[in-house]
Design a protein around this motif. Structure first.
Motif, PDB file in Angstrom:
ATOM      1  N   ARG A  63     -52.663 -37.160 -64.540  1.00 34.64           N
ATOM      2  CA  ARG A  63     -51.236 -36.878 -64.700  1.00 34.64           C
ATOM      3  C   ARG A  63     -50.984 -36.003 -65.920  1.00 34.64           C
ATOM      4  N   TYR A  79     -50.968 -32.410 -65.205  1.00 32.06           N
ATOM      5  CA  TYR A  79     -49.693 -31.926 -64.674  1.00 32.06           C
ATOM      6  C   TYR A  79     -48.687 -31.690 -65.793  1.00 32.06           C
ATOM      7  N   TYR A  80     -48.570 -32.655 -66.714  1.00 36.25           N
ATOM      8  CA  TYR A  80     -47.603 -32.501 -67.802  1.00 36.25           C
ATOM      9  C   TYR A  80     -47.915 -31.265 -68.650  1.00 36.25           C
ATOM     10  N   GLU A 118     -43.065 -41.340 -67.686  1.00 36.06           N
ATOM     11  CA  GLU A 118     -43.941 -42.504 -67.821  1.00 36.06           C
ATOM     12  C   GLU A 118     -43.189 -43.765 -68.220  1.00 36.06           C
ATOM     13  N   TRP A 144     -40.463 -37.181 -61.318  1.00 37.88           N
ATOM     14  CA  TRP A 144     -41.739 -36.480 -61.200  1.00 37.88           C
ATOM     15  C   TRP A 144     -41.522 -35.136 -60.509  1.00 37.88           C
ATOM     16  N   VAL A 170     -51.895 -41.252 -57.228  1.00 40.87           N
ATOM     17  CA  VAL A 170     -52.532 -40.101 -57.894  1.00 40.87           C
ATOM     18  C   VAL A 170     -54.008 -40.004 -57.518  1.00 40.87           C
TER      19      VAL A 170
END
Length: 371
Positions: free
Chosen positions: A188, A191-192, A232, A244, A331
């Motif tokens: 994740r 992605y951020y 989160e 998201w 995920v």
């Protein structure tokens, strides 16, 4: 992207042809159908070469198909604007100059590289208004904002590096729920970081700026797919789903959810599965996501009114843990794409979390039917 950039130019050329030849009332159906067939062809071709022919796929092709997915967002967004008459294009131009004035903003928006490389989705009207007024009322210098966001990217990458090091050298006892959760956090964070870099690129080009009417400090956060801490901190699956990849979530809501009369949630996630490429992991991940969001609505509606303030705080904490475990399953399934991700979830038993939520959903639906 090399020769594979023709994927994007072909889509753009076909879209412009449709804009010039199809009635605005039916243009969205034509654009949506042709663009999704074109994108699906390349997704299935990649799977055929990867899984059946066992060929190595060029990274250029992966980049082109990834950009093609973002191009699909942009093209269908404009087609919906034309269909709903939010955007009017005077196409009965009497000269080449007038035709260029009409079509060049459209082509510029579709092939705008700052959002074609990684998003986020900027509305066409906002893009045009910025381009038209950038000489008269330019946004403030974004250098300091870009610098701060790049520092956040470095911090995220440092955290990701530490997590990867820990996962590689951790004790075998932790090989279970904690290890898989850490792996999902690593995935994740990628992605951020990607979203923050894309946001920086857009801010440097002048996009994403809104001037606050109250006279406070300038706001450069209006073109973003999500923030690490905000997403989160979500204690519910429905909150996580809305936050998201925020601009994609808004696009899916407009494209599918609002238009569907029956089962809008499952239809939205089913289309997302189609848009992402129809891998086995995508089937499991997206359908699990849809089912757990539906379960979240029913569980929250059933339990929250009956809880005292103290128990509500405990429920929020447990709900956050539950959300993290479900997101971990999604995920892992989506990112690993094939059976390896599903085997990992079965070995560590983390897949019991979404299964428990889905079973609870059926129990609550049964109780609602009875009473």
């Amino acid at each position: 992207m090399g020769i594979y950039s023709t994927l994007l130019f072909t889509s753009t050329f076909v879209f412009i042809l449709l804009v010039c030849s199809v009635d605005p009332r039916s243009i969205h159906v034509w654009v949506f159908g042709i663009q999704m067939l074109w994108q699906t062809f390349w997704h299935l071709l990649i799977q055929y070469r990867e899984y059946y022919l066992h060929e190595s796929i060029s990274i250029r092709l992966f980049l082109a198909v990834s950009s093609l997915m973002l191009l699909t967002q942009r093209i269908t967004s404009v087609s919906m604007d034309l269909h709903e008459k939010r955007v009017m294009l005077p196409l009965n131009a009497s000269s080449k100059r007038e035709a260029c004035v009409t079509l060049l903003p459209l082509i510029s928006y579709i092939l705008n590289f700052t959002t074609l490389l990684g998003g986020p989705l900027c509305p066409f009207s906002r893009f045009v208004s910025l381009m038209a007024g950038i000489g008269l009322n330019p946004p403030p210098n974004p250098l300091w904002v870009v610098f701060l966001k790049l520092m956040q990217v470095l911090l995220l990458e440092w955290v990701r590096y530490c997590l990867v090091y820990f996962l590689k050298h951790t004790n075998i006892i932790l090989y279970g729920v904690q290890w898989v959760w850490g792996l999902a956090v690593v995935l994740r964070i990628q992605y951020y970081s990607h979203w923050r870099i894309s946001e920086c690129l857009n801010n440097a080009a002048g996009f994403g700026f809104w001037e606050n009417s109250s006279g406070d400090s300038s706001d450069w956060t209006r073109l973003s797919d999500g923030d690490f801490w905000t997403i989160e901190a979500s204690s519910r699956m429905s909150e996580f789903a809305r936050r998201w990849n925020a601009t994609t979530a808004s696009w899916l809501r407009r494209l599918v959810y609002i238009k569907c009369k029956r089962f809008p949630l499952f239809m939205t996630f089913s289309f997302s599965l189609w848009w992402h490429g129809l891998h086995l992991g995508h089937f499991v991940g997206m359908l699990t996501w849809a089912a757990t969001v539906k379960a979240d609505y029913h569980i929250h509606r059933h339990l929250c009114p009956k809880l005292s303030p103290t128990w509500r705080k405990i429920y929020t904490c447990l709900s956050w843990i539950n959300t993290q475990m479900i997101v971990t399953c999604i995920v892992i399934a989506v990112e690993l794409r094939n059976m390896s991700g599903l085997r990992l979830l079965s070995i560590t038993y983390i897949g019991l979390f979404p299964l428990f939520n889905i079973i609870l959903l059926f129990i609550l639906l049964k109780l609602n039917t009875v009473y």
